[in-house]
Design an enzyme around this catalytic site. Structure first.
Site, PDB file in Angstrom:
ATOM      1  N   HIS A  58       0.857  -1.185   0.000  1.00  0.00           N
ATOM      2  CA  HIS A  58       0.000   0.000   0.000  1.00  0.00           C
ATOM      3  C   HIS A  58       0.897   1.241   0.000  1.00  0.00           C
ATOM      4  CE1 HIS A  58      -3.957  -1.906   1.699  1.00  0.00           C
ATOM      5  NE2 HIS A  58      -3.424  -2.610   0.728  1.00  0.00           N
ATOM      6  N   GLU A  60       1.113   3.944   1.747  1.00  0.00           N
ATOM      7  CA  GLU A  60       1.679   4.394   3.021  1.00  0.00           C
ATOM      8  C   GLU A  60       2.838   3.497   3.451  1.00  0.00           C
ATOM      9  OE1 GLU A  60      -1.517   3.797   2.297  1.00  0.00           O
ATOM     10  OE2 GLU A  60      -2.875   5.042   3.500  1.00  0.00           O
ATOM     11  N   CYS A  88      -5.933   2.463   5.603  1.00  0.00           N
ATOM     12  CA  CYS A  88      -6.638   1.222   5.946  1.00  0.00           C
ATOM     13  C   CYS A  88      -6.069   0.702   7.276  1.00  0.00           C
ATOM     14  CB  CYS A  88      -6.446   0.192   4.834  1.00  0.00           C
ATOM     15  SG  CYS A  88      -4.832  -0.599   4.875  1.00  0.00           S
ATOM     16  N   CYS A  91      -2.277  -0.128   7.188  1.00  0.00           N
ATOM     17  CA  CYS A  91      -1.430   1.063   7.146  1.00  0.00           C
ATOM     18  C   CYS A  91      -1.506   1.821   8.466  1.00  0.00           C
ATOM     19  CB  CYS A  91      -1.833   1.954   5.979  1.00  0.00           C
ATOM     20  SG  CYS A  91      -1.452   1.193   4.388  1.00  0.00           S
TER      21      CYS A  91
HETATM   22 ZN   LIG Z   1      -3.368   0.488   3.498  1.00  0.00          ZN
END
Ligand SMILES: [Zn+2]
Length: 161
Positions: A58, A60, A88, A91
């Site tokens: 992801h 991040e 999310c 993250c």
């Molecule tokens: Zn994430």
């Protein structure tokens, strides 16, 4: 040093541009993030899940990894994390481990869900007992389960974090 509570809107807009470019370039999902200190970008990250076959890639997480590598540290103390979308749960966890001073995000998780990226399911799963989750988390106690912690406590050269 600028106030950690005040976003640099140029940097936030820049993460949105990176997210759009990531989609156009076919690299992954519509997400981007960057780590900055004192208004200076340390590292950028975009979602690379599908292009690298890495479900943890992801934006991040990618930005945090690159920033830590660039700074030669495992903590982002005092840093600002800018992300194109509300993090999310994975993250969020990574952010707490990295410990930046603040997170600024543009789109909300509701907007992400409308685009097919619904992480509300994970948040609901976290609240459940492990054995009741869709992916069960089963506690298997063994006599040696605490051995690694015992070793850690007695390790003199350890690096605490
Ligand atoms: Zn994430």
């Amino acid at each position: 040093m600028s106030s950690p509570r005040r976003p640099n809107l140029e940097l936030l807009e820049y993460t949105i541009t990176l997210a759009v470019e990531n989609v156009r370039g076919g690299k992954g999902g519509p997400f981007a993030a960057l780590v900055a200190t004192d208004g200076k970008v340390i590292a950028e990250g975009v979602n690379l899940v599908t292009s690298t076959n890495d479900p943890t890639a992801h934006a991040e997480v990618v930005a945090i990894r690159r920033a830590c590598e660039a700074l030669g540290t495992f903590q982002l103390t005092g840093a600002e994390l800018y992300t194109s979308c509300e993090p999310c749960p994975m993250c969020l966890g990574a952010i707490f481990w990295a410990r930046p001073a603040v997170v600024f995000y543009a789109a909300t998780c509701i907007e992400a869900a409308a685009a097919g990226f619904d992480d509300a399911l994970i948040y609901r799963q976290i609240a459940l007992p492990g054995d009741q989750r869709i992916i069960p988390m089963i506690h298997v106690p063994t006599p040696r389960s605490g051995h690694s912690f015992e070793t850690w406590r007695h390790q003199r050269q350890r690096v605490d974090y």
